[in-house]
Design an enzyme around this catalytic site. Structure first.
Site, short mmCIF file in Angstrom:
data_model
loop_
_atom_site.label_atom_id
_atom_site.label_comp_id
_atom_site.label_asym_id
_atom_site.label_seq_id
_atom_site.Cartn_x
_atom_site.Cartn_y
_atom_site.Cartn_z
N ALA A 1 0.82 -1.22 0.00
CA ALA A 1 0.00 0.00 0.00
C ALA A 1 0.85 1.27 0.00
CB ALA A 1 -0.95 -0.01 1.19
N THR A 2 2.04 1.22 0.59
CA THR A 2 2.90 2.42 0.57
C THR A 2 3.18 2.81 -0.88
OG1 THR A 2 3.90 1.83 2.67
CG2 THR A 2 5.12 3.38 1.30
N ASN B 1 -5.98 3.41 10.42
CA ASN B 1 -5.18 2.28 10.90
C ASN B 1 -4.87 2.31 12.40
OD1 ASN B 1 -3.59 4.45 9.50
ND2 ASN B 1 -1.96 3.51 10.69
N GLN C 1 -6.74 -0.93 5.12
CA GLN C 1 -7.36 -1.55 6.29
C GLN C 1 -8.81 -1.96 6.06
OE1 GLN C 1 -5.72 -2.59 8.69
NE2 GLN C 1 -3.88 -1.33 8.89
N SER D 1 -3.05 -3.58 0.38
CA SER D 1 -1.85 -4.32 0.77
C SER D 1 -2.23 -5.73 1.21
CB SER D 1 -1.21 -3.59 1.95
OG SER D 1 -0.16 -4.33 2.48
N THR E 1 9.52 -6.64 -13.14
CA THR E 1 8.95 -7.97 -13.40
C THR E 1 7.87 -8.28 -12.37
OG1 THR E 1 11.07 -8.70 -14.28
CG2 THR E 1 9.55 -10.43 -13.57
N CYS F 1 4.34 1.42 12.50
CA CYS F 1 5.46 2.10 11.85
C CYS F 1 6.07 3.15 12.76
CB CYS F 1 5.02 2.76 10.56
SG CYS F 1 4.08 1.66 9.54
C1 PLP Z 1 -3.79 2.64 6.15
C2 PLP Z 1 -2.47 2.09 5.74
N1 PLP Z 1 -1.89 2.56 4.63
C3 PLP Z 1 -0.71 2.11 4.20
C4 PLP Z 1 -0.04 1.12 4.88
C5 PLP Z 1 1.29 0.63 4.36
O1 PLP Z 1 1.10 -0.61 3.73
P1 PLP Z 1 2.34 -1.52 3.27
O2 PLP Z 1 2.87 -2.14 4.52
O3 PLP Z 1 1.74 -2.51 2.35
O4 PLP Z 1 3.30 -0.64 2.58
C6 PLP Z 1 -0.60 0.58 6.04
C7 PLP Z 1 0.11 -0.45 6.82
O5 PLP Z 1 0.72 -0.20 7.80
C8 PLP Z 1 -1.84 1.09 6.49
O6 PLP Z 1 -2.41 0.65 7.60
#
Ligand code: PLP
Length: 361
Positions: A69-70, A149, A177, A197, A237, A317
């Site tokens: 997701a990042t 989150n 989420q 994600s 890839t 994080c």
């Molecule tokens: C709302 C939200 N966005 C983004 C992320 C980041 O996702 P990823 O770990 O797949 O990069 C998270 C995970 O911590 C999340 O909870």
């Protein structure tokens, strides 16, 4: 060991592990290769796209695989902002987005964009009205997460989507989420982009996707330039074994709202019966998330120090930071209240064992 941190990450589902192993053995060829093994790997990728697209009311061509997701947030927000900057340079987001979205927006500010950070209600909600009142003729993009989150609060994505539709502004939502937990229909929600994600719902880490509306014709700048993969929107890839795992997780992840609600209610009743004093920081949220303040310092200290009870202070994080959570202070908690708060996210009855453990502290 008590694992109550499913919002940070989930264990890989058994079916997913089996599928990933199969795909690593059978789909080792490059999905872009035109020989039979390449075509087999590509079939795995296409099957995943079709299944996922169908689940959210999208076309398979609108699913762009990313590392998570990042990266999907980077692609959606930077990609749409840079490609549309000739139309305006104003972006609307919220003050309680995931740190990666806030850092993407900070970066865009250094590139001449202006960003409005909407404040949430005390329940951690961004209202459609707040979005509407902030739109100016320079606004090109609104990015509001579906489920927060830290709090598990659920934003009115459909209403926000309607506002964006009426005002002709692109709408992105970080659904890391909510995917596989709440219903998502990208058309009903008027989403131009969405981020997901796999490791949040029983899939492997290192894979996710961005939904990009009309990806074939959409104006979007790639973040990762590559050798033409994925419509030249995201190079590299394709990780077919991980994509196969993401597909399986989407099929098999169970989110039984009623069962989770029963466990949640039993837990809260147990805390009350054991006279453990607490306050919920958010009441109307995703059912398997409890953001809670313990009013007895002994309990807070025990949870902060324990390595065997996996709960989160703030989000994973940033949980090693000493600073109180920016999300909790944004909904009006004092620094002390935020410091005594924990995010508990559960999927089974081990939540009740947790209540008994803190009762004995
Ligand atoms: C709302 C939200 N966005 C983004 C992320 C980041 O996702 P990823 O770990 O797949 O990069 C998270 C995970 O911590 C999340 O909870």
């Amino acid at each position: 060991m008590l694992y109550l941190d499913y919002l940070a990450s989930t264990p890989v589902l058994p079916e997913v592990l089996v599928e990933i192993e199969r795909a690593f053995k059978d789909c080792y060829a490059n999905p872009s290769s035109t020989h039979s093994l390449g075509l087999a790997a590509n079939e795995t990728v296409q099957a995943a796209k079709e299944y996922i697209a169908d689940k959210i009311g999208a076309y398979p061509s609108e699913i762009i695989f990313t590392s998570g997701a990042t990266e999907a947030n980077n692609l959606a927000i930077k990609g749409l902002a840079f490609a549309n900057q000739n139309k305006g340079k104003h972006i609307i987001t919220s003050a309680i987005e995931h740190k990666c979205v806030l850092n993407i927006c900070k970066f865009l500010e250094t590139k001449g964009f202006t960003v409005t950070y909407l404040q949430p209600t005390k329940q951690g909600i961004i209202t459609a009205e707040a979005v509407e009142n902030s739109i100016t003729k320079d606004t090109i993009l609104v990015s509001i997460m579906h489920v927060n989150n830290e709090l598990g609060s659920i934003n009115p994505i459909q209403e926000i989507g309607e506002v964006c539709y009426e005002r002709n502004v692109l709408f992105h939502s970080d659904a890391a989420q909510s995917f596989c937990k709440l219903n998502i229909d990208v058309l009903d929600m008027n989403l131009a982009a969405m981020s997901v994600s796999a490791h949040k719902f029983g899939g492997p880490k290192g894979i996710g996707f961005a939904y990009i509306r009309d990806a074939r014709n959409c104006e979007i700048e790639p973040v990762i330039h590559g050798a033409g993969q994925q419509l030249e929107i995201r190079g590299g890839t394709l990780a077919s074994p991980l994509i196969a795992g993401l597909h399986k997780a989407t099929e098999h992840f169970k989110f039984d709202h009623d069962e989770l609600l029963t466990i949640r209610n039993e837990f809260l009743a147990l805390l009350e019966s054991k006279r453990i004093q607490f306050k919920l920081n958010c009441e109307h949220n995703l059912v398997n998330v409890i953001n809670i303040q313990f009013l007895n310092e002994r309990v807070s200290n025990f949870l902060s120090d324990s390595l065997d009870i996996c709960v989160s202070k703030g989000s994973a994080c940033s949980s090693r930071e000493i600073k109180p959570s920016y999300v909790l202070t944004a909904i009006g908690l004092t620094s002390d209240e935020a410091r005594n708060s924990f995010r508990i996210s559960f999927f089974d009855r081990s939540l009740l064992t947790f209540a008994m453990t803190i009762h004995h502290v």
